[in-house]
Each structure stands twice: as C-alpha cells, then as structure tokens.
Design a protein around this motif. Sequence first.
Motif, PDB file in Angstrom:
ATOM      1  N   THR A 109       0.914  -1.147  -0.071  1.00  0.00           N
ATOM      2  CA  THR A 109      -0.015  -0.011  -0.078  1.00  0.00           C
ATOM      3  C   THR A 109       0.861   1.107   0.140  1.00  0.00           C
ATOM      4  O   THR A 109       0.397   2.290  -0.538  1.00  0.00           O
ATOM      5  CB  THR A 109      -1.001   0.076   1.206  1.00  0.00           C
ATOM      6  OG1 THR A 109      -0.452  -0.028   2.337  1.00  0.00           O
ATOM      7  CG2 THR A 109      -1.946  -1.060   1.385  1.00  0.00           C
ATOM      8  N   HIS A 112       2.256   1.966  -3.362  1.00  0.00           N
ATOM      9  CA  HIS A 112       1.012   2.694  -4.362  1.00  0.00           C
ATOM     10  C   HIS A 112       0.659   4.032  -3.852  1.00  0.00           C
ATOM     11  O   HIS A 112       0.465   5.110  -4.609  1.00  0.00           O
ATOM     12  CB  HIS A 112      -0.206   1.726  -4.271  1.00  0.00           C
ATOM     13  CG  HIS A 112      -0.099   0.314  -5.084  1.00  0.00           C
ATOM     14  ND1 HIS A 112      -1.188  -0.431  -5.482  1.00  0.00           N
ATOM     15  CD2 HIS A 112       0.996  -0.063  -5.628  1.00  0.00           C
ATOM     16  CE1 HIS A 112      -0.506  -1.277  -6.053  1.00  0.00           C
ATOM     17  NE2 HIS A 112       0.759  -1.393  -6.173  1.00  0.00           N
ATOM     18  N   ASP A 113       0.672   4.118  -2.538  1.00  0.00           N
ATOM     19  CA  ASP A 113      -0.049   5.300  -1.803  1.00  0.00           C
ATOM     20  C   ASP A 113       1.126   6.588  -2.179  1.00  0.00           C
ATOM     21  O   ASP A 113       0.480   7.539  -2.585  1.00  0.00           O
ATOM     22  CB  ASP A 113      -0.048   5.214  -0.434  1.00  0.00           C
ATOM     23  CG  ASP A 113      -0.451   6.548   0.474  1.00  0.00           C
ATOM     24  OD1 ASP A 113      -1.505   6.789   0.034  1.00  0.00           O
ATOM     25  OD2 ASP A 113       0.429   7.243   1.087  1.00  0.00           O
ATOM     26  N   ASP A 117      -0.017   9.633  -3.944  1.00  0.00           N
ATOM     27  CA  ASP A 117       0.163  11.225  -3.173  1.00  0.00           C
ATOM     28  C   ASP A 117       1.258  11.866  -3.650  1.00  0.00           C
ATOM     29  O   ASP A 117       1.488  12.941  -3.133  1.00  0.00           O
ATOM     30  CB  ASP A 117       0.288  11.062  -1.739  1.00  0.00           C
ATOM     31  CG  ASP A 117      -1.045  10.396  -0.897  1.00  0.00           C
ATOM     32  OD1 ASP A 117      -1.936  10.480  -1.584  1.00  0.00           O
ATOM     33  OD2 ASP A 117      -0.657  10.098   0.248  1.00  0.00           O
ATOM     34  N   ARG A 122       9.971   8.637   2.183  1.00  0.00           N
ATOM     35  CA  ARG A 122       9.362   7.450   2.666  1.00  0.00           C
ATOM     36  C   ARG A 122      10.320   6.906   3.635  1.00  0.00           C
ATOM     37  O   ARG A 122      11.431   6.536   3.142  1.00  0.00           O
ATOM     38  CB  ARG A 122       8.606   6.431   1.758  1.00  0.00           C
ATOM     39  CG  ARG A 122       8.091   5.254   2.313  1.00  0.00           C
ATOM     40  CD  ARG A 122       7.158   5.444   3.166  1.00  0.00           C
ATOM     41  NE  ARG A 122       5.579   5.867   2.657  1.00  0.00           N
ATOM     42  CZ  ARG A 122       4.753   6.097   3.132  1.00  0.00           C
ATOM     43  NH1 ARG A 122       4.415   6.428   4.449  1.00  0.00           N
ATOM     44  NH2 ARG A 122       3.439   6.668   2.620  1.00  0.00           N
ATOM     45  N   VAL A 169      -8.896  -0.365  -0.767  1.00  0.00           N
ATOM     46  CA  VAL A 169      -8.911   0.393  -1.838  1.00  0.00           C
ATOM     47  C   VAL A 169     -10.065   1.380  -1.709  1.00  0.00           C
ATOM     48  O   VAL A 169     -10.049   2.751  -2.321  1.00  0.00           O
ATOM     49  CB  VAL A 169      -9.175  -0.576  -2.939  1.00  0.00           C
ATOM     50  CG1 VAL A 169      -9.516  -0.108  -4.276  1.00  0.00           C
ATOM     51  CG2 VAL A 169      -7.835  -1.549  -3.221  1.00  0.00           C
ATOM     52  N   GLU A 172      -9.195   4.660  -0.310  1.00  0.00           N
ATOM     53  CA  GLU A 172      -8.195   5.526  -0.998  1.00  0.00           C
ATOM     54  C   GLU A 172      -9.064   6.099  -2.237  1.00  0.00           C
ATOM     55  O   GLU A 172      -9.249   7.224  -2.670  1.00  0.00           O
ATOM     56  CB  GLU A 172      -7.287   4.639  -1.720  1.00  0.00           C
ATOM     57  CG  GLU A 172      -5.993   4.448  -0.693  1.00  0.00           C
ATOM     58  CD  GLU A 172      -5.495   5.727  -0.087  1.00  0.00           C
ATOM     59  OE1 GLU A 172      -5.128   6.525  -1.201  1.00  0.00           O
ATOM     60  OE2 GLU A 172      -5.224   5.622   0.860  1.00  0.00           O
ATOM     61  N   LYS A 196      -8.326   3.085   5.722  1.00  0.00           N
ATOM     62  CA  LYS A 196      -7.112   2.816   5.301  1.00  0.00           C
ATOM     63  C   LYS A 196      -6.020   2.456   6.457  1.00  0.00           C
ATOM     64  O   LYS A 196      -5.160   2.064   5.893  1.00  0.00           O
ATOM     65  CB  LYS A 196      -6.615   4.311   4.634  1.00  0.00           C
ATOM     66  CG  LYS A 196      -6.398   5.190   5.500  1.00  0.00           C
ATOM     67  CD  LYS A 196      -6.010   6.663   4.627  1.00  0.00           C
ATOM     68  CE  LYS A 196      -5.435   7.661   5.575  1.00  0.00           C
ATOM     69  NZ  LYS A 196      -5.095   8.927   4.761  1.00  0.00           N
ATOM     70  N   ASP A 237      -0.863  10.397  12.942  1.00  0.00           N
ATOM     71  CA  ASP A 237      -0.165  10.823  11.752  1.00  0.00           C
ATOM     72  C   ASP A 237      -0.685  12.198  10.963  1.00  0.00           C
ATOM     73  O   ASP A 237       0.063  12.684  10.571  1.00  0.00           O
ATOM     74  CB  ASP A 237      -0.558   9.563  10.691  1.00  0.00           C
ATOM     75  CG  ASP A 237       0.412   9.289   9.742  1.00  0.00           C
ATOM     76  OD1 ASP A 237       1.405   8.942   9.828  1.00  0.00           O
ATOM     77  OD2 ASP A 237      -0.196   9.244   8.385  1.00  0.00           O
ATOM     78  N   LYS A 251       9.015  11.661   6.786  1.00  0.00           N
ATOM     79  CA  LYS A 251       8.116  12.081   5.871  1.00  0.00           C
ATOM     80  C   LYS A 251       8.330  13.722   5.759  1.00  0.00           C
ATOM     81  O   LYS A 251       8.682  14.421   6.760  1.00  0.00           O
ATOM     82  CB  LYS A 251       6.587  11.779   6.176  1.00  0.00           C
ATOM     83  CG  LYS A 251       6.389  10.349   6.115  1.00  0.00           C
ATOM     84  CD  LYS A 251       4.949  10.173   6.777  1.00  0.00           C
ATOM     85  CE  LYS A 251       4.389   8.943   7.211  1.00  0.00           C
ATOM     86  NZ  LYS A 251       3.117   8.657   7.716  1.00  0.00           N
ATOM     87  N   LYS A 261      -5.717  16.939   1.648  1.00  0.00           N
ATOM     88  CA  LYS A 261      -6.353  15.741   2.272  1.00  0.00           C
ATOM     89  C   LYS A 261      -7.026  16.243   3.669  1.00  0.00           C
ATOM     90  O   LYS A 261      -6.681  16.981   4.255  1.00  0.00           O
ATOM     91  CB  LYS A 261      -5.175  14.933   2.660  1.00  0.00           C
ATOM     92  CG  LYS A 261      -5.368  13.337   2.107  1.00  0.00           C
ATOM     93  CD  LYS A 261      -4.288  12.488   2.541  1.00  0.00           C
ATOM     94  CE  LYS A 261      -3.559  11.640   1.492  1.00  0.00           C
ATOM     95  NZ  LYS A 261      -2.239  11.034   1.870  1.00  0.00           N
TER      96      LYS A 261
HETATM   97  C1  FPP Z   1      -1.461   5.973   3.837  1.00  0.00           C
HETATM   98  O1  FPP Z   1      -2.120   6.965   4.038  1.00  0.00           O
HETATM   99  C2  FPP Z   1      -2.163   4.946   3.061  1.00  0.00           C
HETATM  100  C3  FPP Z   1      -2.781   3.829   3.373  1.00  0.00           C
HETATM  101  C4  FPP Z   1      -2.373   3.188   4.676  1.00  0.00           C
HETATM  102  C5  FPP Z   1      -3.383   2.864   2.225  1.00  0.00           C
HETATM  103  C6  FPP Z   1      -2.892   3.038   1.017  1.00  0.00           C
HETATM  104  C7  FPP Z   1      -3.755   2.224   0.194  1.00  0.00           C
HETATM  105  C8  FPP Z   1      -3.887   2.267  -1.196  1.00  0.00           C
HETATM  106  C9  FPP Z   1      -3.001   2.899  -2.073  1.00  0.00           C
HETATM  107  C10 FPP Z   1      -4.994   1.326  -1.960  1.00  0.00           C
HETATM  108  C11 FPP Z   1      -4.986  -0.346  -1.853  1.00  0.00           C
HETATM  109  C12 FPP Z   1      -3.616  -0.728  -2.337  1.00  0.00           C
HETATM  110  C13 FPP Z   1      -3.011  -2.060  -2.157  1.00  0.00           C
HETATM  111  C14 FPP Z   1      -1.814  -2.554  -2.446  1.00  0.00           C
HETATM  112  C15 FPP Z   1      -4.075  -2.986  -1.765  1.00  0.00           C
HETATM  113  P1  FPP Z   1      -1.643   8.726   4.220  1.00  0.00           P
HETATM  114  O2  FPP Z   1      -1.270   8.966   2.601  1.00  0.00           O
HETATM  115  O3  FPP Z   1      -2.432   9.416   4.899  1.00  0.00           O
HETATM  116  O4  FPP Z   1      -0.219   8.011   5.041  1.00  0.00           O
HETATM  117  P2  FPP Z   1       1.239   8.584   4.741  1.00  0.00           P
HETATM  118  O5  FPP Z   1       1.684   9.909   5.472  1.00  0.00           O
HETATM  119  O6  FPP Z   1       2.113   7.517   5.479  1.00  0.00           O
HETATM  120  O7  FPP Z   1       1.474   8.614   3.308  1.00  0.00           O
END
Ligand code: FPP
Length: 346
Positions: A109, A112-113, A117, A122, A169, A172, A196, A237, A251, A261
Amino acid sequence: MTVLAMPSPDPTPALAGLARRHGAVTTADRLLAVRRWLDDDLAALDAALAAVGADGHGLGWQAARYLLVRPGKRLRPLAVMLAARLGGRPFDEAVRGAAIAAELAHAATLLHDDVLDQADVRRGLPAARVVFGNHASVLGGDHLLVQALRHVHGESLREAFLDVLDALVQAEVAQLERRGRFEPDRGSWLATARGKTSSLFRFCLWGGGWLGGLDADRLATLAALGDALGLAFQLIDDVLDLEGDPEVTGKAVGADLRDGKLTWPLILATERDAELATLLGRAAAGEPIAGLRIAERVRATGALDDARADALRHAEAGRRLLVGLPAGPARDGLALWMEALARRCA
Ligand code: FPP
Ligand code: MG
C-alpha cells in the motif's frame, strides 16, 4: 538486480526509543523484555521477509526490495504474533504466514500510496517512486501483494484478508474523489481512517486471535482493539503531518495539506476558524499554500492539542479492552505496545 544489504529490522529498539524519547524509561525496558521473549519469532519473521523477492528480477522487485530492506516498526506482524500467543499458539507456519502477509500488504500500500500522493520521502529516504519511477513503484506493490496473498493460509483468513484489501482500496477511492475540494466532515474522516488504517490492524489482531483459537467474544475484543489502535494511529499521523520532525517521521511536513487531504486537526480547526476553511478550500483547489503559516493558524485554534487528546482517548479505550483478553505475557506485550502508542499520542 541490485540487492541491498538487509539491516536488522527488529522493531523493538524503535518502539523502545520512542518510549524513551517520551520519558517512559520503564516502558522501554519492559518492551525490551518482551522483545527477548519474542526473540526467536522475530528472527524467523526477519528471515522470511528477507527472502521475499530475493531472487526476483526487474524494476518492480527493485522498488519493492528498496522499501522492504528499510523496515518500519513491524507493528502489524507483532500484532499477529501476540494475538496468536494469547491463545497459546506459537509462531508456526500459519501464524508466520499471516504476519508476513500483513507486512507485505502494508508495504504494497505504501508503494502505491506514494504514487497516488506524489510523495517524495518515505521512511527517511527518497520514496521508491523517486528512485525507480512511478511505474516501478506500482508494479513493486503488485509483486508484494501477490506474495502477501500467497502467505495467507485457510479460507476464513483469506476472506478476511481480501475484505481488508477491499476496504483499503475503497478508502483511497473515497479520498481521491474528495481531492480538489475541502469539505470538513467528521464522518468522512472516520470512514476513511477505518478503511485505510484500522482495517489492517483489525485483521492482524483478529486473525492472530483466530489462529490462536480464541472464542467469538475475544475475537470481537481484538477487532475492536484494532479499530481503536488504527484510529489513534491515524490521528497521530495527521498531527505529525503538521508538526512532525521529518528526521523522526521520515516524511515531509505538510504533505497532506498540500494534497488537500482531509485530516482531523484541519476539521477541528475549521470548525473554530471559518476563514481557515476558505483558505484550505483554495489550497485544495490547487492554489499554492504557505504550509507553515497554515500549520501555525491551525495550532492557534487548539486543534493540534485536541487531536492529540482524541488520539490518546482511542489509545486508552484500546488499553481498557485488554482486560477482556487472556492474561499472560502476550497480553502484557499488547499492553506495552498500547502504552508506547499512548506516549506517542501524549
Ligand atoms: C497511507 O495514508 C495509505 C494507506 C495506509 C493505504 C493506501 C492504500 C492504497 C494505496 C490502496 C490499496 C493498495 C493495495 C496494494 C491493496 P496516508 O497517505 O495518509 O499516510 P502517509 O502519510 O504514510 O502517506
Ligand atoms: Mg500518503
């Protein structure tokens, strides 16, 4: 392919360090004691994760391994491990499989995320998409997802795991559909956070308990614990997005803000400062924003402190649930884990 050296991915020093930074020296020491109890399990987990994609080829695997060799706190596998041990089940093949699946799905995730974003950082390093490109990051996530699915044994667990992927999914997609607008709404935030973040924690605790043979009441308690944990986690977070130290969070500050967001402190702040809502609406629509100035304005409403207090409330609610679980070292481990989280919230 380029194979990077694997550093020790033991999560406990990170958790203990977190506890120490917040003045919880006893918690840190007790965490290290639990760590010793789980020593062999964690070593088996490390070995299994080190083997994932070790003979994989191509850009997708390079992107995936790049993230995997820089492990996070391994909270999800730890949750599976401890929940299974609540029922007396050791870290056998099925438990290990669920723990690995959770960690791999989490990593997938993130790959992909960060593309969705457009995140650059990371775990304190340039995101995989920056190093290998967006396409490789997505495909690396796909590799990990396939491997995760291979590790879930048994139909019930696989169904529960698929439900989690579905929830991730959907959350998101809901977030995507809100892009470009700033519509502060507590219900939407809650649904997204549950989808999520809480969904995978629920799976880890419920799934571990299920493998440990716990009864329906205890499984419901574990699921509720996962929910509380996920909400506390997401709240923190959200707060860290506005005031975290990039050296610690790994981050960039203000990324959620720039993405338009919906985060909890922004919801609370705009309930108190109507002009801020207009400003955030313009930012969500693409106007350049002065992130630090907005963060200051949010802080002035008291929203960051209140969001931290809300996180603490969820962590405490989780801690209270523990009395419904079998006493012993596994429950103590979960209690300590909640304590470390509560410290992060305070
Ligand atoms: C982080 O949130 C995002 C997630 C924990 C979920 C992401 C899910 C997907 C992209 C869809 C499903 C994908 C799969 C592979 C099943 P955030 O952006 O608020 O946190 P961050 O600050 O850590 O980026
Ligand atoms: Mg993100």
